[in-house]
Write a protein that holds these residues in place. Sequence first.
Motif, mmCIF file in Angstrom:
data_model
loop_
_atom_site.group_PDB
_atom_site.id
_atom_site.type_symbol
_atom_site.label_atom_id
_atom_site.label_comp_id
_atom_site.label_asym_id
_atom_site.label_seq_id
_atom_site.Cartn_x
_atom_site.Cartn_y
_atom_site.Cartn_z
ATOM 1 N N UNK A 411 0.842 -1.184 0.000
ATOM 2 C CA UNK A 411 0.000 0.000 0.000
ATOM 3 C C UNK A 411 0.876 1.232 0.000
ATOM 4 N N UNK A 412 0.405 2.299 -0.667
ATOM 5 C CA UNK A 412 1.189 3.517 -0.829
ATOM 6 C C UNK A 412 0.522 4.706 -0.157
ATOM 7 N N UNK A 413 1.329 5.700 0.154
ATOM 8 C CA UNK A 413 0.846 6.955 0.712
ATOM 9 C C UNK A 413 1.104 8.075 -0.281
ATOM 10 N N UNK A 414 0.144 9.008 -0.392
ATOM 11 C CA UNK A 414 0.261 10.210 -1.217
ATOM 12 C C UNK A 414 0.159 9.909 -2.717
ATOM 13 N N UNK A 415 -1.054 9.936 -3.256
ATOM 14 C CA UNK A 415 -1.258 9.645 -4.680
ATOM 15 C C UNK A 415 -0.491 10.569 -5.617
ATOM 16 N N UNK A 416 -0.303 11.837 -5.217
ATOM 17 C CA UNK A 416 0.342 12.800 -6.107
ATOM 18 C C UNK A 416 1.756 12.386 -6.472
ATOM 19 N N UNK A 417 2.436 11.656 -5.596
ATOM 20 C CA UNK A 417 3.787 11.206 -5.915
ATOM 21 C C UNK A 417 3.831 9.701 -6.157
ATOM 22 N N UNK A 418 2.674 9.127 -6.469
ATOM 23 C CA UNK A 418 2.593 7.742 -6.921
ATOM 24 C C UNK A 418 2.315 7.689 -8.419
ATOM 25 N N UNK A 419 1.293 8.431 -8.860
ATOM 26 C CA UNK A 419 0.973 8.473 -10.285
ATOM 27 C C UNK A 419 2.173 8.921 -11.124
ATOM 28 N N UNK A 420 2.945 9.888 -10.604
ATOM 29 C CA UNK A 420 3.954 10.515 -11.450
ATOM 30 C C UNK A 420 5.133 9.613 -11.798
ATOM 31 N N UNK A 421 5.218 8.465 -11.176
ATOM 32 C CA UNK A 421 6.325 7.541 -11.440
ATOM 33 C C UNK A 421 5.975 6.486 -12.492
ATOM 34 N N UNK A 422 4.733 6.545 -13.012
ATOM 35 C CA UNK A 422 4.280 5.510 -13.944
ATOM 36 C C UNK A 422 3.565 6.158 -15.120
ATOM 37 N N UNK A 423 3.979 5.784 -16.338
ATOM 38 C CA UNK A 423 3.355 6.339 -17.538
ATOM 39 C C UNK A 423 2.126 5.555 -17.990
ATOM 40 N N UNK A 424 2.078 4.261 -17.686
ATOM 41 C CA UNK A 424 0.952 3.431 -18.104
ATOM 42 C C UNK A 424 0.659 2.447 -16.976
ATOM 43 N N UNK A 425 -0.513 2.586 -16.381
ATOM 44 C CA UNK A 425 -0.838 1.854 -15.154
ATOM 45 C C UNK A 425 -1.953 0.849 -15.425
ATOM 46 N N UNK A 426 -1.728 -0.436 -15.183
ATOM 47 C CA UNK A 426 -2.801 -1.424 -15.361
ATOM 48 C C UNK A 426 -3.952 -1.184 -14.394
ATOM 49 N N UNK A 427 -5.156 -1.335 -14.912
ATOM 50 C CA UNK A 427 -6.368 -1.298 -14.093
ATOM 51 C C UNK A 427 -6.824 -2.744 -13.926
ATOM 52 N N UNK A 428 -6.931 -3.178 -12.681
ATOM 53 C CA UNK A 428 -7.054 -4.607 -12.386
ATOM 54 C C UNK A 428 -8.320 -4.884 -11.596
ATOM 55 N N UNK A 429 -9.061 -5.888 -12.028
ATOM 56 C CA UNK A 429 -10.228 -6.323 -11.263
ATOM 57 C C UNK A 429 -9.778 -7.168 -10.067
ATOM 58 N N UNK A 430 -10.692 -7.430 -9.155
ATOM 59 C CA UNK A 430 -10.331 -8.074 -7.893
ATOM 60 C C UNK A 430 -9.730 -9.468 -8.073
ATOM 61 N N UNK A 431 -10.026 -10.136 -9.199
ATOM 62 C CA UNK A 431 -9.462 -11.468 -9.425
ATOM 63 C C UNK A 431 -8.110 -11.427 -10.137
ATOM 64 N N UNK A 432 -7.564 -10.215 -10.343
ATOM 65 C CA UNK A 432 -6.265 -10.084 -10.999
ATOM 66 C C UNK A 432 -6.323 -9.836 -12.487
ATOM 67 N N UNK A 433 -7.534 -9.788 -13.073
ATOM 68 C CA UNK A 433 -7.664 -9.565 -14.509
ATOM 69 C C UNK A 433 -7.404 -8.102 -14.853
#
Length: 442
Positions: A411-433
């Motif tokens: 788990x991460x803290x502070x979204x503003x400095x989490x998004x900025x480290x990734x150019x393309x982020x997978x969106x994942x359903x609860x089963x890992x899809x």
Amino acid sequence: MAADKVVGGGTPGRSPRDGADRVTALADEIVDFRFKGLPPNADGLTVGELAAERRNLFTGGFTTPVLALSAERVEHNLRLMETYSERHGLAFAPHGKTSMAPQLFARQEEYGAWGITLANPHQTRVARAFGVRRIFVANEIVDPAGLAWIAGELAADPSFRLVCYVDSVRGVQLMHSALSAAGASRPVDVVVELGAGEGARTGVRTEAECVEIALAVAAADTLRLVGVAGYEGEVPDASPEAVTAWLRRLVALAVELDKGGHFSGLDEIVVSAGGSAWFDAVASVFAEIPELSAPVLKLLRSGAYVSHDDGHYRHLTPFNRVPEEGALQPAFRLWAQVMSRPTPSQAFANAGKRDAAYDLDLPVAQVVRSAADGVERPAEGVTVTGLSDQHTWLRTESSAAVSVGDWVGFGLSHPCTSFDKWQLIPVVESDGTVVDFVRTYF
């Protein structure tokens, strides 16, 4: 203002549909080495084609470290803040600097956002490129090139609205000079930023200075004063009482300027505040705004809610104070693999400062996924003690806590400095899809 000159990069004839098409076209981007965490054997596919394959995050060839967004939790958070804003009679312009993700801007607008808040001309250019029609810039803009571009955008698109801060007479003069030189044909809407107190960030410190700035705006035909704004998160030694007192100062400033005739002729008056920590106080105080000479646009600007977090905002969210209103859900999880186990009490995972937010809190180990059988278990006895550029330092209470090759979900803290480290982020359903990807532009 000159009405016969359009400069600064506006695109005559561009329709809002163009921006929406550009969001859709993000699916046509080619997957390759630029995007960390994505499957090497997906090179050459488009983002849309990879999403259509519905690969599993853990068995579909994704490499570690990889940051994932929960599809269900993002949806929950979007819906919750729409409901909250509507319930309290607030317009919503979420802060886009958090994600800098046009797909999320579009989703926020679909869920009723008035527009998007941004911090500077570059971020504004990103939003405009993807069709955002209302932008609130929560800073004073004194960059001549940026102001010339804004003048061009306003001239090229009558439906585009931009509002930004002013917090000094000098700033007003610089803005007017730059906009005049650019031949601005429409005035830029501005709001006086009331500072949150000594030691706070930007903003005017006294009401008398606010009036001086309002008079300076009135003398500049390239600008139009439309309201007041500020950021209550900068109130020194913030407490409910201190934040409420400052918000009431902001409202009183709006009343004073209105009585002084500074908002005459407006269709609406903007009163704006609201980060992600005190929007309950904003809702309460803004409900007290008296009738002014024009309807009031009560504009909330919280941004971290989309992903929420497992640290800073988990502790600060107003929903902790008003649980009957709902609860945001942390949507980020950073997955890394244990790559070294030098002692029974120490291990290292292959994520670091280039992958995880660390400015406010260290990541928190939440779950371990066994490399042997894929079974997940709580990360009991596993503690993050530090980050290097490419390493997560783990302290373990037993030799059985993790093994080399195990995946660890953080788990991460502070979204503003989490998004900025990734150019393309997978969106994942609860089963890992993996069902989608979010593109960022920082």
